[in-house]
Design an enzyme around this catalytic site. Sequence first.
Site, PDB file in Angstrom:
ATOM      1  N   ASP A 158       4.029   6.013  91.378  1.00 55.75           N
ATOM      2  CA  ASP A 158       2.971   5.016  91.525  1.00 55.75           C
ATOM      3  C   ASP A 158       1.644   5.454  90.914  1.00 55.75           C
ATOM      4  O   ASP A 158       0.792   4.626  90.636  1.00 55.75           O
ATOM      5  CB  ASP A 158       2.749   4.660  93.004  1.00 55.75           C
ATOM      6  CG  ASP A 158       2.456   5.887  93.856  1.00 55.75           C
ATOM      7  OD1 ASP A 158       2.273   6.983  93.282  1.00 55.75           O
ATOM      8  OD2 ASP A 158       2.409   5.761  95.093  1.00 55.75           O
ATOM      9  N   ASP A 180       1.994  10.129  87.181  1.00 52.93           N
ATOM     10  CA  ASP A 180       3.452  10.002  87.195  1.00 52.93           C
ATOM     11  C   ASP A 180       3.992   9.443  85.887  1.00 52.93           C
ATOM     12  O   ASP A 180       5.203   9.428  85.670  1.00 52.93           O
ATOM     13  CB  ASP A 180       3.915   9.078  88.345  1.00 52.93           C
ATOM     14  CG  ASP A 180       3.731   9.721  89.707  1.00 52.93           C
ATOM     15  OD1 ASP A 180       3.845  10.954  89.784  1.00 52.93           O
ATOM     16  OD2 ASP A 180       3.475   8.995  90.678  1.00 52.93           O
ATOM     17  N   ASP A 225       9.631   9.155  95.358  1.00 58.02           N
ATOM     18  CA  ASP A 225       8.428   9.527  96.108  1.00 58.02           C
ATOM     19  C   ASP A 225       8.706   9.337  97.598  1.00 58.02           C
ATOM     20  O   ASP A 225       9.636   8.622  97.993  1.00 58.02           O
ATOM     21  CB  ASP A 225       7.250   8.625  95.716  1.00 58.02           C
ATOM     22  CG  ASP A 225       6.683   8.993  94.352  1.00 58.02           C
ATOM     23  OD1 ASP A 225       6.956  10.107  93.896  1.00 58.02           O
ATOM     24  OD2 ASP A 225       5.986   8.161  93.758  1.00 58.02           O
TER      25      ASP A 225
END
Length: 709
Positions: free
Chosen positions: A465, A469, A164
Amino acid sequence: MTTPIGSLWLSERDWIRNSEVTSVGVNTEWGMLMASISEDNGEETPLQVRLNGVATFIGIVGLAVGVSVLFVLLARYFTGHTKNVYGTRQFKAGVTGVGTAVNGVIKIFTIAVTIVVVAVPEGLPLAVTLTLAYSMRRMMADKALVRRLSACETMGSATTICSDKTGTLTLNKMTAVEACVGEIRTDFTSSSSLLPARVVSLLTEGIAYNTNGSVFKPEGGGETEVSGSPTEKAILVWGLKLGMNFKAIRSESAIAHVVPFNSEKKRGVAIKLPDSEFRVHWKGAAEIVLASCTQYMDVNDQVSAMDEDKKAIEDMASCCLRCVALAYKTCKMEDIPNNDEQAKWTLPEDELILLAIVGLKDPCRSGVKDSVELCKRAGVKVRMVTGDNILTARAIALECGILTSDAEATEPYLIEGRVFRSLPDMQREEIAERILVMGRSSPNDKLLLVQALKRHGHVVGVTGDGTNDAPALHEADIGLAMGIQGTEVAKESSDIIILDDNFASVVKIIRWGRSVYANIQKFIQFQLTVNVAALVINVVAAISSGDVPLNTVQLLWVNLIMDTLGALALATEPPTDHLMHRPPVGRREPLVTNVVWRNLLVQAFYQISVLLILNFSGRKLLGLEKDPIDHANKVKNTLIFNAFVLCQIFNEFKSRKPDELNVIFIEFLGKFTSTVKLDWHNWLISIVIAFISWPLAVVGKLIQTDPSP
């Protein structure tokens, strides 16, 4: 971030709270998500795959040798070729009693079983467990909480990391640093004096109502507290700088309907005004909101027609800014559904009036560029997967070192999620190998990327997070959830939790993972040297004379003590920097490489040669020809056993200093192992034989070999 549960929309915090106390059907989006991450295909980790290969090979060889020795010794025994120390045949047909014959067969069977036992590296499972457990405990100090033990090793085999952007590569500390309001573009966001009064009023109204954050100002004075996600907080702080009175504005009108932030990257709210009109405020990704706008508020507080110029967004994105647009639309009472139907109201999204485009700065973490470069040198490709604008993603990737040049910042290295998901499966797999940055990606795009990379043969690590996901974290070989910003669902789907949300900690986990592999490989080299030497010595001696110099108790003791202490010593070696200067070990590459075979064979050949010479010519070389045969053989075999143990100590000492229990065993527990005390001459001989293994190891390493299997 928000996520759907069936037909409802909740904030992620509310979803987590509700998910802990409620159950939902399998046909809802939540149910299908949980079903997808609950599937277990039984796939083994790279370590298990390699260990199975080693164990199978050794087991087959050991069993074959043991069975062969059994038949050879039985044939020798019953044909009269096996003799005792005095040269007398142990079996004579028609003369030897049944009891004596049975004892002889049992002794032979014991030798064969011992050979099989010696061939199998019993200490390997212990070494693996110790290495993984030790690494897991030490990784806590490096801000990594391991939830699945095998993930320690798997991370060492990682060939790519899908990371990310927000909070991992960056600090996730948003600040509004630039704004484009009408024709005015300024970085003086702390003042509203340059902005028209009507625009400021609409902006503060939209900021106050269209948020899931809050502003609290203590009655007795003190610093104003702003809560919410980093993006929400940054916009609320900007609103306060514009003169927003959060509490007063929120009390002026009633909220009629809310559409939380969704997969289309925007959030909407409808408020009922005192004059019976409704105003709908939208906030979200600039290019998406901008596509729904047909007009904007100019510097004269007038509504003007809007062109297609997106230069403001591109300029802000090129400066690593996240662009958020604020827009509104006023609706008449007759366009609004009645109270019973307002809960199902679809807020109008067309013909919006643009109020402002705000540029939010989220600085990169210090040292992240060095961490990315270290991954590259280690053969681990870092890919950034983000929901941000493709231009913002490009700028951040260039700053972090994921993209190294403007020439590289083009397709297919740089791609949008919608483009990637629209590709056919085969083409998607081909292009996935080249992708370095994916912008405007959805959680499903991340999952598709992970699946494509795995089919291409990669060992994939993924950071995440959000609740959405979870499928990608579960699908990856190593799921890395964020400990600070991560949701409970993401953490439950992960293998390792990064406690500080820092990409540098991911690099440390890679080092520990490679250390696991290196320590296990060192232990295999050490133990196979012991096993090969003992196996060959006993097999050759048994076939040639019908007896073995290393008896059952001695070999079992060597296996018990040397394996456990060896595992303890070699399994707890800390990682070193050189581990990050070599490529990752592939999923199917064996543990016993050419380098291991070279070192193993050099040491084993030396030990076998010397100890077999002692076995067959020891009485003469040691000057024991005049001693009683039985005593001379015991001294000879004791020297062989002592030299053998010392060879292993010197062999292991190159990695870690071993325990001294072996020396004590020879001198004081001789009756148990059929050994006798040695004089200083024989001790010196044993030490010299063992010491020679050191310079021999240096010579062996001069032999050039391909490091691959």
